[in-house]
Design a protein around this motif. Structure first.
Motif, mmCIF file in Angstrom:
data_model
loop_
_atom_site.group_PDB
_atom_site.id
_atom_site.type_symbol
_atom_site.label_atom_id
_atom_site.label_comp_id
_atom_site.label_asym_id
_atom_site.label_seq_id
_atom_site.Cartn_x
_atom_site.Cartn_y
_atom_site.Cartn_z
ATOM 1 N N LYS A 1 -3.098 16.035 1.786
ATOM 2 C CA LYS A 1 -4.134 15.219 2.426
ATOM 3 C C LYS A 1 -4.834 14.356 1.368
ATOM 4 C CE LYS A 1 -8.121 15.801 5.423
ATOM 5 N NZ LYS A 1 -9.177 16.728 5.848
ATOM 6 N N GLU A 2 -5.052 14.955 0.198
ATOM 7 C CA GLU A 2 -5.738 14.237 -0.880
ATOM 8 C C GLU A 2 -4.948 13.000 -1.298
ATOM 9 O OE1 GLU A 2 -5.154 17.622 -1.021
ATOM 10 O OE2 GLU A 2 -7.188 17.981 -0.300
ATOM 11 N N GLN A 3 -3.649 13.162 -1.332
ATOM 12 C CA GLN A 3 -2.812 12.014 -1.731
ATOM 13 C C GLN A 3 -2.930 10.894 -0.696
ATOM 14 O OE1 GLN A 3 1.097 13.662 -2.196
ATOM 15 N NE2 GLN A 3 0.552 14.772 -4.056
ATOM 16 N N TYR A 4 -2.939 11.273 0.591
ATOM 17 C CA TYR A 4 -3.100 10.253 1.639
ATOM 18 C C TYR A 4 -4.455 9.559 1.495
ATOM 19 C CZ TYR A 4 1.068 11.575 4.316
ATOM 20 O OH TYR A 4 2.355 11.774 4.710
ATOM 21 N N GLU A 5 -5.471 10.380 1.293
ATOM 22 C CA GLU A 5 -6.822 9.808 1.170
ATOM 23 C C GLU A 5 -6.910 8.897 -0.043
ATOM 24 O OE1 GLU A 5 -9.382 13.190 1.162
ATOM 25 O OE2 GLU A 5 -9.286 13.423 3.347
ATOM 26 N N GLY A 6 -6.291 9.319 -1.142
ATOM 27 C CA GLY A 6 -6.298 8.509 -2.359
ATOM 28 C C GLY A 6 -5.621 7.168 -2.156
ATOM 29 N N ALA A 7 -4.632 7.153 -1.279
ATOM 30 C CA ALA A 7 -3.892 5.899 -1.035
ATOM 31 C C ALA A 7 -4.486 5.119 0.124
ATOM 32 C CB ALA A 7 -2.429 6.228 -0.751
ATOM 33 N N GLN B 1 0.842 -1.199 0.000
ATOM 34 C CA GLN B 1 0.000 0.000 0.000
ATOM 35 C C GLN B 1 0.888 1.264 0.000
ATOM 36 O OE1 GLN B 1 -2.268 0.383 3.598
ATOM 37 N NE2 GLN B 1 -3.844 1.679 2.669
ATOM 38 N N THR B 2 1.879 1.274 0.865
ATOM 39 C CA THR B 2 2.760 2.445 0.951
ATOM 40 C C THR B 2 3.621 2.568 -0.309
ATOM 41 O OG1 THR B 2 4.321 1.093 2.202
ATOM 42 C CG2 THR B 2 2.884 2.573 3.460
ATOM 43 N N ARG B 3 4.089 1.415 -0.802
ATOM 44 C CA ARG B 3 4.942 1.458 -1.997
ATOM 45 C C ARG B 3 4.147 1.969 -3.206
ATOM 46 N NH1 ARG B 3 9.632 0.463 -3.781
ATOM 47 N NH2 ARG B 3 10.432 -0.141 -1.761
ATOM 48 N N ASN B 4 2.910 1.494 -3.341
ATOM 49 C CA ASN B 4 2.082 1.947 -4.465
ATOM 50 C C ASN B 4 1.794 3.441 -4.356
ATOM 51 O OD1 ASN B 4 2.041 -0.570 -5.585
ATOM 52 N ND2 ASN B 4 0.110 -1.180 -4.623
#
Lengths: 125, 906
Positions: free
Chosen positions: B857-863, B456-459
Motif C-alpha cells: 500500500k505504501e508503494q502505491y501511496e508513494g506513487a 506515473q506508472t512507469r516511474n
C-alpha cells in the motif's frame, strides 16, 4: 651392507651388446628367409631387411654378406636390364641355400624352445 | 629422368674410388671380389637416389645415400666418406636435443602431452581465454585440431620403432599436421607470451599461454626421434611431413572458414557505403554463419565476460583478424540489424547462442554473468538464458450478439538461473482491443493493478524495480500493442505468475458470424518451455466452430458453448483464425449502463456502402517469412477484377515492380502472379521503398488502395518519416490494408498504425481465401457492416426489444477506449488530461495510461496511485454480469412501458 643394483642405463648397454651378438648370428638366416619365396633384386632385398629395425641391419653390411653367400653357393645371382639406370642384380636361393635355410630355421626353433623349456623348468622348481 | 649436379657426380665418383681403395686384403671381406662389391654399391646408391624422388641430385643427396650405406665397419674408406653417427640410426645427424637420461620421458610426457591436453580441457570448460582476450576454440573443429597435438605427440612418443617404420607415412603426415597446428597457436598467443612469462616468473602461473610454444618444442623432439628411427630405412618421409603441414593448414583454414567469411560479411554489411552494405548482406546470406552473427548480437565485452557494458564487439574469435591486427569493432545493435536482414528473423526470435561453440557447443552458457541491458526499460531487448514461459492459459468469454469479448491471458514464468530476471514481452493485441485488467500473484495472492498516467506508472515501476521488489507494468507500445514487464522472476527455478485481461471488439464476418481473434507474442525476452502449448478455453452463448482442428467442443454451464484445447505458439502466430462464433443476425443494438452516470453506451450495427478502389498497389514483403505464401498470393491475384488497375510491388533488396508496360488485365495478373513465383524470398527486407512507391501509385484522389502483406521488420532501414509525411500531407485517405502473416515486431506497421493509416484485413481462413474474398468484394459496390458506439442519456433511447441485447461493462470499456482515442486525436493538454482521467477511471491501458502492480500500500501511496478494487475487476465470468443484465432489462422494460404509455396518451 646393501648391494647396489646396476643403474638403468648400464643394463641398457649390456642389453644392446647382447642384441648385437644375437643379430650377427642371424644375419645369414634372415637373408636366406627373405629369398625363400621369390627372387629379389639387391636394393629391394636390402630395403626389406633394413625396414625391420629389430634385426639391426645396415644397408652397407648386406652387400658383402650377399657376395659371400653367393661364393658359398647358397644364393645365385643374375643381372637384368633396368629401364632406368644400371642393370638390376637379382638373387635367388640355390638348392643348397634352401636346404641350409631349412636346417638353420629348425635349429633356431629348437633353441627358442629350449630357452622356453629352461624357463619353465626353473619356474616349476 | 634425374639430373646430376657436377658436385654430386664428383662426390659420387670420389666415394666410389674410396670404396674401391678401401676393400684391401686386410679388410673383413678380403675374400670377396672388390669389383663385384663396388658394382653392387654403385647400383644400390643409384636406386636409392631414384627412390628419393629428387629431380636434381646434389652433392648432399649423394652424401646422404652413402651415409645410409655406412660401409665403415668393413671397408677402410677415407674419413671424408659420410658415415652414420655411432649409437644412432640417423645418418650424419645427431639428436636435436639431448635430454638427460631418465628424466627425458617424464619431461616429455608432462610438457609435451599432458600440458596441451590440460590447456585444451581448461579452456573448453572455463572459456578463460575467450573471456579475457579472444576465443582460441571458436568451433568444434578447432577443438579437434588442438586435440591432435597431445594425441599425436603421445602416439609418436610411445610407438615402438617397428610401428613407426610400418606406419611411417601416416605418422609423417600426423607430425606435419600437429606441427602446423602448434605453430599457428604459438603465433596466435605471441601477444600474451610476455605476460605469461612475467606471471610465470613472479607468481608461478601462466603456463597455459605457453602451452603452444612448449608443444612446438615437444613436436620437434618427437619428430627428430621419428626421423632418426625411419630415415635410414625409408625415403620420402619428408615429403609426407610437408603434406601433413599442408593438410593442417587447410584444416585450420576450413575450420575458420565459416566464421572468417561471416566476419568478412559483417564488415561489408556494416560498412559506410550503401553498395558494400548490400553486397555484405548478399554475401552473408550465401556464406555467413547464422550462429556467428547471433553471437555478435549478444556479445557484451568487458570485465572478464561479465558483460558490464554493451556495444562494441571486437569480432571475438576472429583469429586471423587478430593476427593481422585488422579488428574493426561492430556494435551489437549493428549485428542485430544484420541478423534480421540475413535471416529474416529478429535476433530475439531465436534462442540465444549456446556457449562459445555455437550450435555445436558443449560449453555451458555463462548465464551467471549475463547482463540484461533492457532491464526496467521499455524495450524487449535480448533473450535471457534460463528464463522461460512455463504456462500459458487463455480464457475467453464472448458476448457474440454484442460482438464483444473478454479475454484473460495468464502467464507463468520460470527462471532456472541463479539470478533474478525481468520478463518482458511485446504483445500484439487483437485489433481495437484494450487491456482492462492486470493481475500479479504475490505470495500466492492476487494483486490488482493501479491504472494511472503512463509516466506515473512507469516511474512507479522503475522505483520499485530498483529496490528489487515485485512489480508488474503494462503500457501500450504502438497501435494494438502492449509491453508487459514483470520483475523479479525468482532465481533457481523460481516462478512468477501474471494475468492480462483484454476487452476485445469481435470482428464481424457477417451478420451471423464473428471472428475470435487472440493476442500473440510479437517479441519476448524469454523462451518457451519445451513442449509448451497455450491452453485455450472459449465460452460463448452461441455455437462456436473450430477452424484449426486442435479444439474440442463441449457443453458449458447454463447451456453455454465451449471450445477448449491446446494450441502451439507457432499456430497462434501465423495469422490464421483458430475459430469463429455464431451470433443472432437480428440483433442490431447492444446497450450497457455507464456506471455512475445517467446514460447508456449503445452500440448499433449498421451498413455502409463501400465502393471498390480504382487502383490497387499490392505490396509484398520479400522477406523469407513470405516465401511460403507466394503461390497463394499469386493465385489470389488472378481473382482481381478487370476493372481495377494494379501494380505488384515486391520489397526485395531492390524494389521489384510488376507488371511493367501495357497489357490486357488478365495478362497483367498472370504476369504479376508469375513474378511472385519467380521471386526469391530470403532474409529480411525493407518494405518502406515499396510502400512509398505504393502511395505514389495509389494517388491523391482517394480512389487508390494499398494491400500490404508482410512479416516482421524489427528495424528501420530507409527512414519511415518521408512515408508518413507523404500520407499525412497528401491527406488523401488512402487506406493500407494490413495483412501480417507472422507475428513479430514491425516498426513500419507501428508507425503507419500511429498515423492511422493501417486497416487490418479481417482474417477468416487461409490467406488465399481471404485475399480472394477481398478481391471478389471489389467487383462492385458492396456493403460493409459497421459497429458504432455512442453514449446517450438513459431516457432518450428508443429500444426495440427484438433487436436489442444488454451487454456487459466491456462494451462501456470499448466506448471509453474510442473516446480516449478521439480525445487524443485532437492535440491539446486538456484533451490529454481528460483522456488520461477517463482511461484511468475505467481501468484501461491506453497510449496515455498504464497499469502497474506494486507490492504494498505504501508503494502505491508513494506513487500517487490507487489499485483497482478486486471486487470491481472484470473476470471470466464477469462478476457484475447478472446485476447488469437485470438492470439493463429493467431499463428496457421501463422504456417499452413508457413508449406504450405515450402511444395510449396519443
Amino acid at each position: 651392507m646393501t648391494r647396489r643394483s646396476a643403474p638403468c642405463h648400464q643394463v641398457g648397454n649390456e642389453f644392446d651388446k647382447w642384441t648385437v651378438q644375437l643379430r650377427k648370428g642371424l644375419l645369414e638366416l634372415c637373408v636366406l628367409n627373405a629369398l625363400s619365396r621369390r627372387e629379389r633384386y639387391g636394393y629391394e632385398l636390402v630395403k626389406a631387411l633394413t625396414r625391420m629395425p629389430e634385426l639391426g641391419m645396415t644397408e652397407g653390411t648386406l652387400y658383402p654378406l650377399l657376395a659371400r653367400l653367393r661364393v658359398q653357393g647358397m644364393v645365385s645371382a643374375r643381372l637384368e636390364e633396368s629401364p632406368e639406370g644400371p642393370a638390376r642384380k637379382y638373387y635367388r636361393l640355390t638348392k643348397e641355400g634352401r636346404h641350409m635355410a631349412k636346417k638353420m630355421n629348425r635349429h633356431l626353433a629348437l633353441i627358442v624352445e629350449s630357452v622356453g623349456n629352461v624357463q619353465t623348468q626353473e619356474q616349476s622348481e | 629422368m634425374m639430373e646430376w649436379t657436377k658436385s654430386a657426380r664428383d662426390e659420387y665418383e670420389r666415394c666410389c674410388e674410396s670404396l674401391q681403395a678401401g676393400i684391401t686384403p686386410e679388410s673383413k671381406y678380403a675374400e670377396l671380389d672388390p669389383e663385384e662389391l663396388l658394382e653392387d654399391i654403385r647400383r644400390h646408391v643409384y636406386e636409392d637416389l631414384v627412390a628419393s624422388g629428387a629431380q636434381t641430385i646434389t652433392q648432399e643427396h649423394v652424401r646422404q645415400a652413402f651415409a645410409r650405406l655406412d660401409v665403415h665397419d668393413w671397408c677402410a674408406v677415407e674419413a671424408s666418406v659420410p658415415r652414420r653417427e655411432a649409437g644412432t640410426q640417423s645418418p650424419g645427424r645427431s639428436p636435436w636435443i639431448k635430454l638427460p637420461v631418465g628424466c627425458a620421458p617424464t619431461i616429455f610426457i608432462v610438457f609435451g602431452i599432458l600440458l596441451p591436453a590440460l590447456t585444451l580441457l581448461v579452456e573448453l570448460n572455463s572459456g578463460m581465454c575467450a573471456d579475457e582476450f579472444f576465443d582460441p576454440i571458436p568451433t568444434v573443429w578447432h577443438a579437434l585440431l588442438v586435440a591432435t597435438v597431445p594425441v599425436g605427440c603421445a602416439l609418436l612418443f610411445f610407438s615402438p620403432s617397428s610401428l613407426k617404420l610400418r606406419l611411417h607415412k601416416p605418422y609423417a603426415v600426423l607430425l606435419g599436421l600437429i606441427g602446423i597446428v602448434a605453430a599457428f597457436y604459438t603465433l596466435l598467443f605471441m601477444p600474451v607470451l610476455p605476460m605469461a612469462f612475467f606471471g610465470l616468473a613472479l607468481f608461478g602461473i601462466g603456463l597455459m599461454p605457453l602451452s603452444p610454444a612448449i608443444s612446438v618444442i615437444a613436436i620437434m623432439l618427437v619428430g627428430d626421434r621419428f626421423f632418426r628411427d625411419v630415415e635410414p630405412h625409408v625415403t620420402g618421409t619428408l615429403r609426407r611431413l610437408w603434406g601433413g603441414v599442408a593438410l593442417g593448414f587447410l584444416a585450420l583454414l576450413l575450420a575458420r572458414s565459416t566464421s572468417t567469411l561471416t566476419n568478412i560479411g559483417l564488415r561489408m554489411a556494416t560498412s559506410d557505403t550503401v553498395e558494400s552494405r548490400a553486397e555484405g548482406i548478399v554475401f552473408l546470406r550465401r556464406f555467413g554463419n547464422e550462429e556467428a552473427i547471433l553471437q555478435n548480437c549478444y556479445f557484451e565485452p568487458g570485465f572478464g565476460g561479465l558483460g558490464i557494458r554493451e556495444g562494441r564487439n571486437t569480432a571475438r574469435g576472429s583469429l586471423e583478424e587478430l593476427l593481422l591486427g585488422t579488428v574493426t569493432p561492430i556494435t551489437s545493435s549493428e549485428a542485430r540489424d544484420v541478423y534480421y536482414r540475413v535471416t529474416g528473423r529478429p535476433f530475439n526470435d531465436v534462442p540465444p547462442p549456446e556457449g562459445y561453440l555455437g550450435a555445436q557447443g558443449w560449453r555451458a552458457p555463462k548465464t551467471w554473468g549475463e547482463f540484461d541491458r533492457g532491464f526496467g526499460l521499455d524495450q524487449v531487448s535480448r533473450r535471457l538464458r534460463g528464463l522461460e514461459l512455463a504456462e500459458s492459459l487463455l480464457d475467453v468469454k464472448l458476448e457474440p450478439d454484442a460482438a464483444v469479448g473478454y479475454l484473460e491471458w495468464t502467464l507463468e514464468f520460470k527462471n532456472s538461473v541463479p539470478r533474478e530476471r525481468e520478463a518482458r514481452a511485446l504483445i500484439d493485441l487483437p485489433s481495437g482491443a484494450v487491456v482492462s485488467r492486470v493481475t500479479l500473484w504475490i505470495d500466492g495472492e492476487e494483486r490488482e493493478a493501479a491504472f494511472g498516467g503512463r509516466e506515473q506508472t512507469r516511474n512507479a515501476y522503475r522505483a520499485v524495480v530498483r529496490r528489487r521488489l515485485d512489480p508488474l507494468l503494462v503500457t501500450t507500445a504502438g497501435q494494438d500493442h502492449v509491453l508487459v514487464q514483470c520483475f523479479p522472476v525468482p532465481p533457481d527455478g523460481g516462478r512468477m505468475k501474471i494475468r492480462i485481461g483484454l476487452t476485445v471488439p469481435l470482428p464481424l464476418h457477417s451478420g451471423e458470424t464473428i471472428g475470435v481473434p487472440l493476442p500473440v507474442f510479437s517479441e519476448r525476452n524469454f523462451g518457451l518451455a519445451e513442449g509448451l502449448t497455450h491452453s485455450l478455453w472459449v465460452e460463448s452463448s452461441a455455437p462456436l466452430e473450430d477452424l484449426c482442428g486442435d479444439l474440442e467442443a463441449r457443453a458449458g454451464a447454463s447451456g453455454r458453448h465451449v471450445l477448449r484445447g491446446f494450441v502451439s505458439d507457432q499456430r497462434l502466430n501465423d495469422g490464421r483464425p483458430l475459430m469463429r462464433g455464431s451470433r443472432r443476425q437480428e440483433v442490431l443494438t447492444a446497450v450497457a449502463q455507464l456506471e455512475g452516470e445517467q446514460s447508456l453506451v449503445v452500440q448499433t450495427l449498421g451498413q455502409e456502402d463501400v465502393a471498390p478502389p480504382r487502383r490497387v498497389a499490392l505490396v509484398v514483403d520479400g522477406s523469407v517469412a513470405m516465401g511460403e505464401y507466394a503461390a497463394a498470393i499469386g493465385d489470389a491475384l488472378l481473382a482481381l477484377p478487370d476493372s481495377i488497375e494494379f501494380v505488384l510491388l515486391i520489397a526485395g533488396d531492390t524494389l521489384v515492380e510488376e507488371p511493367l508496360g501495357e497489357a490486357q488485365p488478365a495478362a497483367r495478373r498472370e504476369q504479376g502472379s508469375a513474378a511472385l513465383l519467380d521471386f526469391v524470398f530470403e532474409g529480411g527486407r525493407d518494405c518502406v521503398p515499396a510502400l512509398v512507391r505504393a502511395f505514389d501509385y495509389a494517388g491523391d484522389d482517394g480512389e487508390g488502395e494499398i494491400l500490404w502483406l508482410h512479416g516482421p521488420q524489427p528495424f528501420e532501414f530507409e527512414p519511415i518519416g518521408p512515408l508518413i509525411q507523404h500520407y499525412v500531407r497528401a491527406d488523401c485517405g488512402t487506406i493500407v490494408r494490413d495483412v501480417s502473416v507472422k507475428a513479430g515486431p514491425n516498426v513500419v506497421a507501428l508507425e503507419l498504425g500511429a498515423a492511422g493509416v493501417l486497416r487490418p484485413l479481417i482474417r477468416r481462413g487461409e490467406l488465399e481465401f481471404d485475399l480472394t474474398s477481398l478481391f471478389d468484394s471489389w467487383k462492385g459496390t458492396t456493403q460493409r457492416l459497421v459497429l458504432k458506439r455512442e453514449q446517450i442519456p438513459n431516457l432518450s433511447l428508443r429500444i426495440d426489444p427484438t433487436d436489442t441485447v444488454s451487454a456487459s461493462e466491456h462494451l462501456v470499456r470499448l466506448w471509453v477506449y474510442d473516446e480516449v482515442k478521439r480525445l487524443l486525436a485532437v492535440p491539446g493538454d486538456d484533451n490529454r488530461e481528460q483522456a488520461t482521467a477517463l482511461a484511468a477511471k475505467h481501468a484501461l491501458v491506453t497510449p496515455v495510461t498504464g497499469a502497474v502492480v506494486l507490492e504494498s500500500k505504501e508503494q502505491y501511496e508513494g506513487a500517487g496511485l490507487q489499485p483497482v478494487d478486486p471486487s470491481e475487476v472484470p473476470s471470466v465470468p464477469e462478476p457484475e454480469m447478472i446485476l447488469l443484465v437485470v438492470g439493463v432489462l429493467s431499463l428496457l422494460l421501463f422504456s417499452l412501458w413508457q413508449r406504450r404509455r405515450k402511444g395510449m396518451t396519443a
